[in-house]
Design a protein around this motif. Sequence first.
Motif, PDB file in Angstrom:
ATOM      1  N   GLY A 190      -1.912  42.999   0.490  1.00 55.02           N
ATOM      2  CA  GLY A 190      -2.951  44.018   0.458  1.00 55.02           C
ATOM      3  C   GLY A 190      -3.209  44.600  -0.916  1.00 55.02           C
ATOM      4  O   GLY A 190      -4.173  45.354  -1.094  1.00 55.02           O
ATOM      5  N   PHE A 191      -2.367  44.280  -1.892  1.00 51.69           N
ATOM      6  CA  PHE A 191      -2.595  44.767  -3.259  1.00 51.69           C
ATOM      7  C   PHE A 191      -1.847  43.871  -4.229  1.00 51.69           C
ATOM      8  O   PHE A 191      -0.951  43.115  -3.853  1.00 51.69           O
ATOM      9  CB  PHE A 191      -2.138  46.218  -3.426  1.00 51.69           C
ATOM     10  CG  PHE A 191      -0.637  46.405  -3.469  1.00 51.69           C
ATOM     11  CD1 PHE A 191       0.021  46.592  -4.676  1.00 51.69           C
ATOM     12  CD2 PHE A 191       0.126  46.393  -2.305  1.00 51.69           C
ATOM     13  CE1 PHE A 191       1.404  46.764  -4.726  1.00 51.69           C
ATOM     14  CE2 PHE A 191       1.501  46.574  -2.333  1.00 51.69           C
ATOM     15  CZ  PHE A 191       2.142  46.761  -3.551  1.00 51.69           C
ATOM     16  N   VAL A 192      -2.227  43.959  -5.503  1.00 55.24           N
ATOM     17  CA  VAL A 192      -1.519  43.263  -6.562  1.00 55.24           C
ATOM     18  C   VAL A 192      -1.703  44.069  -7.845  1.00 55.24           C
ATOM     19  O   VAL A 192      -2.771  44.650  -8.084  1.00 55.24           O
ATOM     20  CB  VAL A 192      -2.018  41.807  -6.723  1.00 55.24           C
ATOM     21  CG1 VAL A 192      -3.479  41.769  -7.151  1.00 55.24           C
ATOM     22  CG2 VAL A 192      -1.152  41.022  -7.682  1.00 55.24           C
ATOM     23  N   LEU A 193      -0.648  44.142  -8.647  1.00 54.06           N
ATOM     24  CA  LEU A 193      -0.667  44.863  -9.917  1.00 54.06           C
ATOM     25  C   LEU A 193      -0.816  43.840 -11.037  1.00 54.06           C
ATOM     26  O   LEU A 193       0.029  42.959 -11.201  1.00 54.06           O
ATOM     27  CB  LEU A 193       0.614  45.669 -10.087  1.00 54.06           C
ATOM     28  CG  LEU A 193       0.716  46.575 -11.321  1.00 54.06           C
ATOM     29  CD1 LEU A 193      -0.342  47.661 -11.272  1.00 54.06           C
ATOM     30  CD2 LEU A 193       2.118  47.193 -11.401  1.00 54.06           C
ATOM     31  N   VAL A 194      -1.899  43.956 -11.801  1.00 56.53           N
ATOM     32  CA  VAL A 194      -2.219  42.998 -12.860  1.00 56.53           C
ATOM     33  C   VAL A 194      -1.933  43.637 -14.213  1.00 56.53           C
ATOM     34  O   VAL A 194      -2.395  44.750 -14.491  1.00 56.53           O
ATOM     35  CB  VAL A 194      -3.699  42.549 -12.775  1.00 56.53           C
ATOM     36  CG1 VAL A 194      -3.991  41.489 -13.831  1.00 56.53           C
ATOM     37  CG2 VAL A 194      -4.024  42.029 -11.376  1.00 56.53           C
ATOM     38  N   SER A 195      -1.196  42.948 -15.066  1.00 48.87           N
ATOM     39  CA  SER A 195      -0.863  43.451 -16.401  1.00 48.87           C
ATOM     40  C   SER A 195      -1.621  42.671 -17.474  1.00 48.87           C
ATOM     41  O   SER A 195      -2.087  41.550 -17.240  1.00 48.87           O
ATOM     42  CB  SER A 195       0.639  43.339 -16.650  1.00 48.87           C
ATOM     43  OG  SER A 195       1.355  44.128 -15.715  1.00 48.87           O
ATOM     44  N   GLY A 196      -1.729  43.289 -18.656  1.00 52.47           N
ATOM     45  CA  GLY A 196      -2.357  42.616 -19.789  1.00 52.47           C
ATOM     46  C   GLY A 196      -3.863  42.634 -19.770  1.00 52.47           C
ATOM     47  O   GLY A 196      -4.506  41.779 -20.403  1.00 52.47           O
ATOM     48  N   VAL A 197      -4.466  43.601 -19.085  1.00 50.61           N
ATOM     49  CA  VAL A 197      -5.923  43.689 -19.042  1.00 50.61           C
ATOM     50  C   VAL A 197      -6.414  44.296 -20.358  1.00 50.61           C
ATOM     51  O   VAL A 197      -5.880  45.315 -20.807  1.00 50.61           O
ATOM     52  CB  VAL A 197      -6.380  44.559 -17.854  1.00 50.61           C
ATOM     53  CG1 VAL A 197      -7.902  44.531 -17.727  1.00 50.61           C
ATOM     54  CG2 VAL A 197      -5.730  44.080 -16.558  1.00 50.61           C
ATOM     55  N   PRO A 198      -7.410  43.718 -21.010  1.00 50.53           N
ATOM     56  CA  PRO A 198      -7.892  44.260 -22.279  1.00 50.53           C
ATOM     57  C   PRO A 198      -8.296  45.724 -22.150  1.00 50.53           C
ATOM     58  O   PRO A 198      -8.964  46.114 -21.188  1.00 50.53           O
ATOM     59  CB  PRO A 198      -9.108  43.373 -22.598  1.00 50.53           C
ATOM     60  CG  PRO A 198      -8.820  42.083 -21.905  1.00 50.53           C
ATOM     61  CD  PRO A 198      -8.104  42.457 -20.642  1.00 50.53           C
ATOM     62  N   ALA A 199      -7.902  46.529 -23.128  1.00 51.30           N
ATOM     63  CA  ALA A 199      -8.133  47.975 -23.090  1.00 51.30           C
ATOM     64  C   ALA A 199      -9.536  48.313 -23.586  1.00 51.30           C
ATOM     65  O   ALA A 199      -9.734  48.987 -24.599  1.00 51.30           O
ATOM     66  CB  ALA A 199      -7.076  48.699 -23.913  1.00 51.30           C
ATOM     67  N   LYS A 200     -10.535  47.813 -22.879  1.00 52.59           N
ATOM     68  CA  LYS A 200     -11.921  48.151 -23.173  1.00 52.59           C
ATOM     69  C   LYS A 200     -12.644  48.389 -21.861  1.00 52.59           C
ATOM     70  O   LYS A 200     -12.167  47.976 -20.789  1.00 52.59           O
ATOM     71  CB  LYS A 200     -12.594  47.052 -23.989  1.00 52.59           C
ATOM     72  CG  LYS A 200     -12.501  45.659 -23.398  1.00 52.59           C
ATOM     73  CD  LYS A 200     -13.090  44.642 -24.355  1.00 52.59           C
ATOM     74  CE  LYS A 200     -13.014  43.231 -23.775  1.00 52.59           C
ATOM     75  NZ  LYS A 200     -13.567  42.226 -24.710  1.00 52.59           N
ATOM     76  N   GLU A 201     -13.782  49.036 -21.914  1.00 57.01           N
ATOM     77  CA  GLU A 201     -14.395  49.560 -20.709  1.00 57.01           C
ATOM     78  C   GLU A 201     -14.666  48.514 -19.640  1.00 57.01           C
ATOM     79  O   GLU A 201     -14.493  48.764 -18.460  1.00 57.01           O
ATOM     80  CB  GLU A 201     -15.683  50.318 -21.054  1.00 57.01           C
ATOM     81  CG  GLU A 201     -15.432  51.649 -21.752  1.00 57.01           C
ATOM     82  CD  GLU A 201     -16.604  52.596 -21.617  1.00 57.01           C
ATOM     83  OE1 GLU A 201     -17.711  52.118 -21.294  1.00 57.01           O
ATOM     84  OE2 GLU A 201     -16.412  53.805 -21.813  1.00 57.01           O
TER      85      GLU A 201
ATOM     86  N   ALA B 256       0.772  40.105 -11.315  1.00 55.23           N
ATOM     87  CA  ALA B 256       0.063  38.971 -11.901  1.00 55.23           C
ATOM     88  C   ALA B 256      -0.240  39.286 -13.359  1.00 55.23           C
ATOM     89  O   ALA B 256      -0.269  40.444 -13.771  1.00 55.23           O
ATOM     90  CB  ALA B 256      -1.229  38.690 -11.136  1.00 55.23           C
ATOM     91  N   ASP B 257      -0.471  38.236 -14.130  1.00 55.22           N
ATOM     92  CA  ASP B 257      -0.826  38.370 -15.540  1.00 55.22           C
ATOM     93  C   ASP B 257      -2.304  38.062 -15.714  1.00 55.22           C
ATOM     94  O   ASP B 257      -2.795  37.015 -15.251  1.00 55.22           O
ATOM     95  CB  ASP B 257       0.014  37.421 -16.396  1.00 55.22           C
ATOM     96  CG  ASP B 257      -0.346  37.500 -17.867  1.00 55.22           C
ATOM     97  OD1 ASP B 257       0.066  38.471 -18.524  1.00 55.22           O
ATOM     98  OD2 ASP B 257      -1.057  36.590 -18.346  1.00 55.22           O
TER      99      ASP B 257
END
Length: 370
Positions: free
Chosen positions: A131-142, A108-109
């Motif tokens: 049972g799982f999903v890989l999400v890309s494009g998550v902001p690189a902050k805490e 997912a995006d």
Amino acid sequence: MTHVRLRAQGQRLVLDHRDQSREFTALWLRERSPDPQTRDPRTGQRLIEAAELPLDLRLEAADVSGAALALRFADGHRCEVPLEELLEVPIDPPRRLWDAAGAPTPQADFAAALQDDGALLALLEALHRDGFVLVSGVPAKEDGMRPLIDRIGPLRRTNWGGIADVKSVADAYDLTMTQRGLEPHTDNPYRDPIPGYIWLHCLTNAAEGGDNTLVDGYMAARRLRERDPVAFDCLTRVRPGFRYRDDTTHLESEGPLIELDSQGEPVRVRYSNRTERVPALAPETLDTYYAARRAFYELITGDELTLHLKLAPGQMLIMDNYRLFHGRRAYQLAGGVRHLRQGYVDRDSTASRRRVLRRQAEPHAQGEPA
């Protein structure tokens, strides 16, 4: 074609629809009556006290009326019950069980799921199915994943706070905070309730090794039942304890390694070598349990069921903590930092969001012909 017939002096109704035949008691049909005297039209909640209905209640007549059953009860009550309420239409789509050879790659995006209900629904459907999903494009902050959690949430807070660090530190309070490998496990079986979904967001990953491992626990339970029914039965009955304790926290709970639903199918798995505390049961019971646990362990640590993933910066893994075992390989830092952030979201809010989005996406919800 749909046919109905009464039997047992009207205390039973048999519904034949296509190749399906189901039987209902008159009392069950009466307490589920959809009329406004029985159920509140706005909330759907029951207005009558079901426990006060006559235990020997009978039906005097039952006829098919369009897409409903017209019913007349011996106490004079009349109603029409939609056929769809009686034909076992599943609320949720089926899950797709997998092993290493057939493992899916649901993706997912982040931005799309944040902005578009259709994309969010697709993410949640994949999470439920696989049972799982890989999400890309998550902001690189805490707290980069927090806005998407808030679209589903709320965030589950624990004694570690909301979103917590996962990185190697001195004087680690948990083995997660070291560079050692972690055996397949489920998180926090010592809590009540156990957190439903794990959100694991990668900020940086300058490590050699440290791959994440995933195992479909429902598939592992199925394989165990096929190959060793005695072990499977034992792990559904024996209830080991689990405990976490530090200077400010003392958490304990218990439950079987394989928990079944009312249909006898796995609904939750547990495994936590670090926190399990098996009670001093009868020696014969312990002998059986230890052999069963070994058989299950060999399944969930073997190549047959294990999927390997390595998160890159900006990626996030959402995992079903009732279904998946997860772990990691040991790692060495390659002149940098391996820094992940982890949070929990419970199952009820996640399932609710998915069901509401699906209902809103149905044609009749948009005012179109059904």
